[in-house]
Design a protein around this motif. Sequence first.
Motif, PDB file in Angstrom:
ATOM      1  N   SER A  96       0.806  -1.237   0.000  1.00 57.54           N
ATOM      2  CA  SER A  96       0.000   0.000   0.000  1.00 57.54           C
ATOM      3  C   SER A  96       0.830   1.275   0.000  1.00 57.54           C
ATOM      4  O   SER A  96       0.384   2.310   0.501  1.00 57.54           O
ATOM      5  N   HIS A  97       2.037   1.218  -0.545  1.00 60.40           N
ATOM      6  CA  HIS A  97       2.880   2.412  -0.710  1.00 60.40           C
ATOM      7  C   HIS A  97       3.181   3.107   0.616  1.00 60.40           C
ATOM      8  O   HIS A  97       3.449   4.304   0.650  1.00 60.40           O
ATOM      9  N   LEU A  98       3.156   2.337   1.723  1.00 61.11           N
ATOM     10  CA  LEU A  98       3.410   2.940   3.024  1.00 61.11           C
ATOM     11  C   LEU A  98       4.813   3.513   3.121  1.00 61.11           C
ATOM     12  O   LEU A  98       5.049   4.459   3.876  1.00 61.11           O
ATOM     13  N   VAL A  99       5.743   2.960   2.358  1.00 58.10           N
ATOM     14  CA  VAL A  99       7.115   3.453   2.406  1.00 58.10           C
ATOM     15  C   VAL A  99       7.215   4.878   1.863  1.00 58.10           C
ATOM     16  O   VAL A  99       8.199   5.577   2.126  1.00 58.10           O
ATOM     17  N   ASN A 100       6.192   5.332   1.132  1.00 59.36           N
ATOM     18  CA  ASN A 100       6.178   6.706   0.621  1.00 59.36           C
ATOM     19  C   ASN A 100       5.532   7.684   1.587  1.00 59.36           C
ATOM     20  O   ASN A 100       5.334   8.858   1.233  1.00 59.36           O
ATOM     21  N   GLN A 101       5.194   7.245   2.789  1.00 56.15           N
ATOM     22  CA  GLN A 101       4.725   8.207   3.773  1.00 56.15           C
ATOM     23  C   GLN A 101       5.816   9.243   4.009  1.00 56.15           C
ATOM     24  O   GLN A 101       7.008   8.956   3.888  1.00 56.15           O
ATOM     25  N   PRO A 102       5.437  10.485   4.331  1.00 53.80           N
ATOM     26  CA  PRO A 102       6.448  11.537   4.512  1.00 53.80           C
ATOM     27  C   PRO A 102       7.589  11.151   5.434  1.00 53.80           C
ATOM     28  O   PRO A 102       8.730  11.527   5.216  1.00 53.80           O
ATOM     29  N   ASP A 103       7.299  10.389   6.489  1.00 52.89           N
ATOM     30  CA  ASP A 103       8.350   9.907   7.383  1.00 52.89           C
ATOM     31  C   ASP A 103       8.131   8.417   7.610  1.00 52.89           C
ATOM     32  O   ASP A 103       7.364   8.020   8.483  1.00 52.89           O
ATOM     33  N   SER A 104       8.794   7.591   6.821  1.00 55.33           N
ATOM     34  CA  SER A 104       8.576   6.150   6.892  1.00 55.33           C
ATOM     35  C   SER A 104       9.714   5.419   7.604  1.00 55.33           C
ATOM     36  O   SER A 104       9.756   4.187   7.605  1.00 55.33           O
ATOM     37  N   GLY A 105      10.618   6.168   8.216  1.00 54.03           N
ATOM     38  CA  GLY A 105      11.759   5.526   8.862  1.00 54.03           C
ATOM     39  C   GLY A 105      11.357   4.529   9.927  1.00 54.03           C
ATOM     40  O   GLY A 105      11.920   3.435  10.024  1.00 54.03           O
ATOM     41  N   ALA A 106      10.347   4.883  10.756  1.00 49.82           N
ATOM     42  CA  ALA A 106       9.918   3.982  11.823  1.00 49.82           C
ATOM     43  C   ALA A 106       9.245   2.739  11.259  1.00 49.82           C
ATOM     44  O   ALA A 106       9.334   1.657  11.843  1.00 49.82           O
ATOM     45  N   ALA A 116      13.582 -12.128   9.679  1.00 50.64           N
ATOM     46  CA  ALA A 116      14.533 -13.168  10.050  1.00 50.64           C
ATOM     47  C   ALA A 116      15.818 -13.050   9.229  1.00 50.64           C
ATOM     48  O   ALA A 116      15.826 -12.517   8.116  1.00 50.64           O
ATOM     49  N   GLY A 117      16.915 -13.556   9.795  1.00 51.22           N
ATOM     50  CA  GLY A 117      18.144 -13.637   9.030  1.00 51.22           C
ATOM     51  C   GLY A 117      17.928 -14.494   7.795  1.00 51.22           C
ATOM     52  O   GLY A 117      17.406 -15.612   7.894  1.00 51.22           O
ATOM     53  N   GLY A 118      18.287 -13.993   6.642  1.00 55.06           N
ATOM     54  CA  GLY A 118      18.026 -14.707   5.399  1.00 55.06           C
ATOM     55  C   GLY A 118      16.617 -14.536   4.889  1.00 55.06           C
ATOM     56  O   GLY A 118      16.263 -15.063   3.826  1.00 55.06           O
ATOM     57  N   GLY A 119      15.772 -13.803   5.648  1.00 53.83           N
ATOM     58  CA  GLY A 119      14.403 -13.570   5.212  1.00 53.83           C
ATOM     59  C   GLY A 119      14.327 -12.468   4.171  1.00 53.83           C
ATOM     60  O   GLY A 119      15.321 -11.831   3.819  1.00 53.83           O
ATOM     61  N   VAL A 120      13.104 -12.225   3.683  1.00 54.10           N
ATOM     62  CA  VAL A 120      12.913 -11.225   2.645  1.00 54.10           C
ATOM     63  C   VAL A 120      11.746 -10.326   3.006  1.00 54.10           C
ATOM     64  O   VAL A 120      10.707 -10.790   3.483  1.00 54.10           O
ATOM     65  N   ALA A 121      11.938  -9.033   2.815  1.00 54.81           N
ATOM     66  CA  ALA A 121      10.856  -8.063   2.943  1.00 54.81           C
ATOM     67  C   ALA A 121      10.371  -7.710   1.547  1.00 54.81           C
ATOM     68  O   ALA A 121      11.182  -7.431   0.659  1.00 54.81           O
ATOM     69  N   LEU A 122       9.065  -7.730   1.353  1.00 54.07           N
ATOM     70  CA  LEU A 122       8.462  -7.357   0.074  1.00 54.07           C
ATOM     71  C   LEU A 122       7.747  -6.032   0.271  1.00 54.07           C
ATOM     72  O   LEU A 122       6.865  -5.917   1.132  1.00 54.07           O
ATOM     73  N   VAL A 123       8.147  -5.039  -0.506  1.00 57.07           N
ATOM     74  CA  VAL A 123       7.679  -3.668  -0.287  1.00 57.07           C
ATOM     75  C   VAL A 123       7.099  -3.106  -1.580  1.00 57.07           C
ATOM     76  O   VAL A 123       7.711  -3.212  -2.652  1.00 57.07           O
ATOM     77  N   GLU A 124       5.938  -2.482  -1.468  1.00 57.43           N
ATOM     78  CA  GLU A 124       5.312  -1.777  -2.589  1.00 57.43           C
ATOM     79  C   GLU A 124       5.573  -0.279  -2.408  1.00 57.43           C
ATOM     80  O   GLU A 124       5.429   0.254  -1.312  1.00 57.43           O
ATOM     81  N   TRP A 125       5.937   0.397  -3.504  1.00 54.25           N
ATOM     82  CA  TRP A 125       6.166   1.833  -3.413  1.00 54.25           C
ATOM     83  C   TRP A 125       5.710   2.530  -4.680  1.00 54.25           C
ATOM     84  O   TRP A 125       5.421   1.885  -5.696  1.00 54.25           O
ATOM     85  N   HIS A 126       5.594   3.855  -4.596  1.00 49.75           N
ATOM     86  CA  HIS A 126       5.402   4.684  -5.781  1.00 49.75           C
ATOM     87  C   HIS A 126       6.796   5.066  -6.290  1.00 49.75           C
ATOM     88  O   HIS A 126       7.503   5.844  -5.624  1.00 49.75           O
ATOM     89  N   PRO A 127       7.228   4.546  -7.432  1.00 49.50           N
ATOM     90  CA  PRO A 127       8.537   4.961  -7.947  1.00 49.50           C
ATOM     91  C   PRO A 127       8.501   6.421  -8.390  1.00 49.50           C
ATOM     92  O   PRO A 127       7.421   7.010  -8.538  1.00 49.50           O
ATOM     93  N   PRO A 128       9.669   7.041  -8.604  1.00 49.94           N
ATOM     94  CA  PRO A 128       9.692   8.455  -8.988  1.00 49.94           C
ATOM     95  C   PRO A 128       8.854   8.762 -10.223  1.00 49.94           C
ATOM     96  O   PRO A 128       8.257   9.843 -10.315  1.00 49.94           O
ATOM     97  N   SER A 129       8.786   7.828 -11.168  1.00 46.40           N
ATOM     98  CA  SER A 129       8.019   8.069 -12.392  1.00 46.40           C
ATOM     99  C   SER A 129       6.542   8.301 -12.099  1.00 46.40           C
ATOM    100  O   SER A 129       5.866   9.047 -12.828  1.00 46.40           O
TER     101      SER A 129
END
Length: 224
Positions: A96-106, A116-129
């Motif tokens: 849901s493009h949460l990483v594009n929130q104005p302050d997404s550091g937290a 987990a070590g060796g795990g994977v995070a899958l992230v949806e974002w709005h690219p610059p385009s």
Amino acid sequence: MDATTADGSPVEVYRLLPPAGEAEIVHPAAPPGAAVLDLGCGTGRIAHRLVALGHPVTAVDDSPEMLAHVRGAETVQASIEDLDLGRRFPVVLLASHLVNQPDSGALLATVARHLAGGGVALVEWHPPSWFDTVTEGGGRLGEVLVSLSGISRDGPLLSATVRYQARGRSWEQPFTARRLTESELRDRLAEAGLRFSHWCTPDHRWFAAKRTEVADSPRPEYGM
């Protein structure tokens, strides 16, 4: 009055929105039967499909009204920023493009804290385009008509209002998103203890990330 979340998301609309293939992006990137931590799960639109594909899901949202619609998954009512379950998962989902929130550091720190070590995070974002080309207008998602209006820009910030229409009713949700370049995205990931891994879709709207350091203090890991 219709229930809305702290960020103004109308619960009834999210209940009506159909899956848009998100689980089919997550599933191939995850080990068979891997447990998934779904951050900001809403009404379970993605979680339900992941469960059907054989993944145990822990679904997190700060809205009890959203969580009331989640089926077949462990549910946790909490803000993403404050979440600390004390265990790690082989897959963490931030859609849901949460990483594009104005302050997404937290938000990203929570991802790293639970990955987990060796795990994977899958992230949806709005690219610059997306920020460079988005215009007012809309389309249909299932039975819901979705339109965007009132677009304004202030440096890297874009503000607009999403209008939803379905079943003779309408809802409006204002939002503000931050444009991140790929370099800025990688820097933001690094600040949270994550590193960019690879693009998951040809349009670069989904990417995978890994933990930067895996030899940290041990936590229980929530199996495969």
